[in-house]
Motif scaffolding. Structure first.
Motif, PDB file in Angstrom:
ATOM      1  N   ILE A  91      -4.964  17.459  -2.445  1.00 20.89           N
ATOM      2  CA  ILE A  91      -4.896  16.053  -2.836  1.00 20.89           C
ATOM      3  C   ILE A  91      -5.522  15.911  -4.215  1.00 20.89           C
ATOM      4  O   ILE A  91      -6.657  16.317  -4.433  1.00 20.89           O
ATOM      5  N   GLY A  92      -4.748  15.342  -5.118  1.00 22.25           N
ATOM      6  CA  GLY A  92      -5.254  15.013  -6.439  1.00 22.25           C
ATOM      7  C   GLY A  92      -5.520  13.526  -6.491  1.00 22.25           C
ATOM      8  O   GLY A  92      -4.665  12.730  -6.115  1.00 22.25           O
ATOM      9  N   ILE A  93      -6.710  13.146  -6.902  1.00 17.18           N
ATOM     10  CA  ILE A  93      -7.051  11.732  -7.066  1.00 17.18           C
ATOM     11  C   ILE A  93      -6.986  11.469  -8.568  1.00 17.18           C
ATOM     12  O   ILE A  93      -7.850  11.916  -9.319  1.00 17.18           O
ATOM     13  N   MET A  94      -5.931  10.768  -8.989  1.00 15.77           N
ATOM     14  CA  MET A  94      -5.698  10.581 -10.417  1.00 15.77           C
ATOM     15  C   MET A  94      -6.118   9.197 -10.881  1.00 15.77           C
ATOM     16  O   MET A  94      -5.818   8.191 -10.245  1.00 15.77           O
ATOM     17  N   ALA A 139       3.834   1.161  -9.370  1.00 15.94           N
ATOM     18  CA  ALA A 139       2.846   0.483 -10.222  1.00 15.94           C
ATOM     19  C   ALA A 139       1.487   0.574  -9.547  1.00 15.94           C
ATOM     20  O   ALA A 139       1.142  -0.261  -8.727  1.00 15.94           O
ATOM     21  N   PHE A 140       0.728   1.602  -9.896  1.00 16.63           N
ATOM     22  CA  PHE A 140      -0.564   1.817  -9.271  1.00 16.63           C
ATOM     23  C   PHE A 140      -1.679   1.348 -10.180  1.00 16.63           C
ATOM     24  O   PHE A 140      -1.659   1.569 -11.381  1.00 16.63           O
ATOM     25  N   SER A 141      -2.645   0.721  -9.563  1.00 12.98           N
ATOM     26  CA  SER A 141      -3.859   0.362 -10.292  1.00 12.98           C
ATOM     27  C   SER A 141      -5.010   1.103  -9.638  1.00 12.98           C
ATOM     28  O   SER A 141      -5.042   1.272  -8.430  1.00 12.98           O
ATOM     29  N   TYR A 201       2.934  10.237  -2.964  1.00 15.67           N
ATOM     30  CA  TYR A 201       2.251   9.622  -4.113  1.00 15.67           C
ATOM     31  C   TYR A 201       1.951   8.186  -3.728  1.00 15.67           C
ATOM     32  O   TYR A 201       2.862   7.424  -3.411  1.00 15.67           O
ATOM     33  N   SER A 202       0.680   7.813  -3.708  1.00 22.05           N
ATOM     34  CA  SER A 202       0.296   6.473  -3.272  1.00 22.05           C
ATOM     35  C   SER A 202      -1.050   6.093  -3.872  1.00 22.05           C
ATOM     36  O   SER A 202      -1.811   6.954  -4.303  1.00 22.05           O
ATOM     37  N   VAL A 216      -2.333   7.906   2.619  1.00 24.59           N
ATOM     38  CA  VAL A 216      -2.494   9.343   2.412  1.00 24.59           C
ATOM     39  C   VAL A 216      -2.907  10.022   3.711  1.00 24.59           C
ATOM     40  O   VAL A 216      -2.317  11.021   4.124  1.00 24.59           O
ATOM     41  N   ILE A 217      -3.894   9.459   4.361  1.00 25.98           N
ATOM     42  CA  ILE A 217      -4.363  10.002   5.638  1.00 25.98           C
ATOM     43  C   ILE A 217      -3.246   9.954   6.681  1.00 25.98           C
ATOM     44  O   ILE A 217      -3.010  10.924   7.394  1.00 25.98           O
TER      45      ILE A 217
END
Length: 146
Positions: free
Chosen positions: A19-22, A73-75, A131-132, A138-139
């Motif tokens: 898991i990448g936390i971007m 559109a992620f914030s 991707y979320s 994610v879980i």
């Protein structure tokens, strides 16, 4: 930041995830720790969790990621899930050593260089599964697909 379980702990018949936390500028240590802890307490088959900074990644790979997931559109932090494939990480390490033969020969390859190579292999956006920006999704994805 990089979290990795020992490869000895991996069950061969179980699917493992990275898991990448971007974020745009990286996470504060406390926020990274809280997100990682929440994921690791909820699922058992996560091998790698990394803090990814958007501007440090190839822009073409980011565009491809957004294309694949229809330009979400992620914030705030977003989560990218990949399957953990140990062979890809070994291949990237060998490529690093091959490309820097002299540094390897004299023991000058740093842990940072190895970690960057491993992160690159673990978070190949062309192979992203999910991707979320919602840690609960994610879980849920990992539980559902394990």
């Amino acid at each position: 930041m990089f979290f990795k379980k020992k490869n000895d702990d991996l069950e061969p018949d179980e699917k493992w995830y990275c898991i990448g936390i971007m974020t745009d500028n990286g996470l504060e240590d406390e926020e990274y720790d809280a997100l990682s802890k929440r994921i690791l307490e909820s699922v058992q088959n996560v091998s790698v969790i990394s803090d990814l900074v958007r501007v440090e990644w190839d822009q073409e790979k980011l565009r491809n990621l957004n294309d694949r997931f229809l330009y979400p559109a992620f914030s705030g932090p977003c989560f990218i899930i990949n399957e953990f494939i140990p062979e890809d990480i070994k291949r990237e390490r060998k490529l690093l050593e091959k490309n820097h033969k002299w540094k390897r020969l004299f023991g000058l390859l740093t842990m940072v260089e190895y970690m960057e190579a491993e992160t690159k292999a673990a978070h190949d956006f062309d192979k992203a599964l999910f991707y979320s920006d919602d840690v609960d999704k994610v879980i849920e994805y990992i539980i559902k697909n394990s």
